[in-house]
Design a protein around this motif. Structure first.
Motif, mmCIF file in Angstrom:
data_model
loop_
_atom_site.group_PDB
_atom_site.id
_atom_site.type_symbol
_atom_site.label_atom_id
_atom_site.label_comp_id
_atom_site.label_asym_id
_atom_site.label_seq_id
_atom_site.Cartn_x
_atom_site.Cartn_y
_atom_site.Cartn_z
ATOM 1 N N ARG A 4 0.820 -1.206 0.000
ATOM 2 C CA ARG A 4 0.000 0.000 0.000
ATOM 3 C C ARG A 4 0.859 1.264 0.000
ATOM 4 O O ARG A 4 0.495 2.261 -0.620
ATOM 5 N N GLY A 5 1.976 1.205 0.714
ATOM 6 C CA GLY A 5 2.840 2.377 0.770
ATOM 7 C C GLY A 5 3.955 2.366 -0.260
ATOM 8 O O GLY A 5 4.847 3.223 -0.197
ATOM 9 N N ALA A 6 3.913 1.417 -1.176
ATOM 10 C CA ALA A 6 4.982 1.323 -2.176
ATOM 11 C C ALA A 6 4.795 2.381 -3.267
ATOM 12 O O ALA A 6 3.674 2.812 -3.563
ATOM 13 N N ARG A 7 5.899 2.747 -3.856
ATOM 14 C CA ARG A 7 5.858 3.706 -4.962
ATOM 15 C C ARG A 7 5.378 3.013 -6.232
ATOM 16 O O ARG A 7 5.360 1.795 -6.325
ATOM 17 N N GLN A 8 5.037 3.826 -7.223
ATOM 18 C CA GLN A 8 4.548 3.262 -8.471
ATOM 19 C C GLN A 8 5.635 2.451 -9.167
ATOM 20 O O GLN A 8 5.357 1.387 -9.738
ATOM 21 N N GLU A 9 6.876 2.912 -9.067
ATOM 22 C CA GLU A 9 7.975 2.167 -9.687
ATOM 23 C C GLU A 9 8.154 0.803 -9.052
ATOM 24 O O GLU A 9 8.410 -0.199 -9.734
#
Length: 312
Positions: A121-126
């Motif tokens: 959930r807190g991960a970046r789009q990359e």
């Protein structure tokens, strides 16, 4: 002379006594009667101002306070009064305890299932794109393996000399199994991962997580500090180091892994993965890609005690 004349007059004393007797008898009668009550004087006629003067002379009494009307209750207030204070029976209490236990169990299960998703959930789009690419690569590897097995089946069925073809496939299978079992050396592209643990916080379960993550990413051969990792490998904490199959190793921990480097490195760097976990323990992780990784640590072939080939 007449009789009246003949009788002499009574003396004056007698006459006086007679009057006294009569008077005494009269007083006796008066004593026996009740005393006369003087008649009340007739009331004078009241003037129009007289009632007002009497009311002014009477002490004034404070007017009684009127009870205030009770405020009207709303629907919510009536509902609250109906349920509070609660009238709990034994059966209701048992049902409440059972429902609480059920709800608590469901909450724990949902929380445990969502732990793995919290990092995403807190991960970046990359990072999310990289995870999707890794999943696509795993799917592709499984598809390639399926096609390879189907090809071997077709070659075995269509070969004019099926015995020779079976022998070739058996030799190739033996080589592959030898690499997995650690009985033969292996060479190929892959990565080298070095873990520096100056604080002594890296434990055996962290290294085991790294091995499992590498296997899931398609690692075909793994070696840690000169110890070959196979399917039966186990890790334990051993003082300030880690034991691998009973062999104690110390930091820095050096992993030599053969596989597709484009899949191995992203698998270690996913959010909440191996690298982030080790860095939280103040360890330093370095990953290097290479086209020529040599895994030369060998394991002695061990004959199983109970298992036998089903073809015998």
């Amino acid at each position: 002379m007449s009789d009246h004349d003949e009788k002499p007059d009574k003396p004056a004393e007698e006459r006086g006594d007679a009057r006294d007797d009569s008077a005494g008898s009269g007083n006796g009668l008066r004593k026996e009667l009740p005393q006369e009550v003087p008649a009340a004087a007739p009331a004078a006629e009241e003037t129009p101002e007289e009632p007002e003067r009497r009311r002014a002379a009477e002490p004034q009494q404070a007017p009684e306070p009127k009870p205030e009307p009770e405020p009207r209750l709303t629907g919510r207030q009536r509902l609250v009064q109906g349920v509070w204070p609660p009238r709990v029976t034994r059966a209701q209490l048992i049902v409440a305890v059972l429902l609480f236990g059920l709800g608590f169990g469901l909450a724990v299960q949902v929380a445990s299932n969502s732990d793995s998703d919290s990092a995403l959930r807190g991960a970046r789009q990359e990072d999310l794109v990289r995870i999707l690419d890794e999943l696509d690569d795993r799917t592709q590897r499984l598809e390639d393996e399926k096609q390879g097995l189907e090809k071997q089946r077709d070659e075995l069925e269509n070969s004019s000399d099926q015995a020779e073809e079976a022998r070739k496939q058996t030799i190739e299978k033996e080589r592959q199994l030898g690499i997995l079992a650690g009985t033969v050396a292996a060479q190929g592209p892959g990565i080298t991962m070095t873990i520096q643990d100056t604080k002594g916080t890296v434990e055996a379960d962290m290294l085991l997580d790294a091995i499992q993550e590498l296997r899931a990413a398609g690692a075909e051969a793994i070696q840690v500090n000169g110890v070959r990792v196979v399917a039966s490998t186990y890790l334990t904490d051993s003082g300030k180091g880690v034991g691998v199959d009973g062999n104690k190793i110390n930091a820095p921990y050096r992993f030599k892994v053969i596989g597709k480097s484009q899949d191995l490195e992203p698998a270690l760097n996913i959010p909440g993965g191996v690298v982030q976990t080790l860095e939280k323990e103040q360890a330093t992780v370095t990953i290097e890609r290479s086209t020529d990784i040599v895994v030369d640590a060998l394991r002695a072939a061990k004959r199983p005690d109970y298992a036998r080939s089903s073809s015998q």
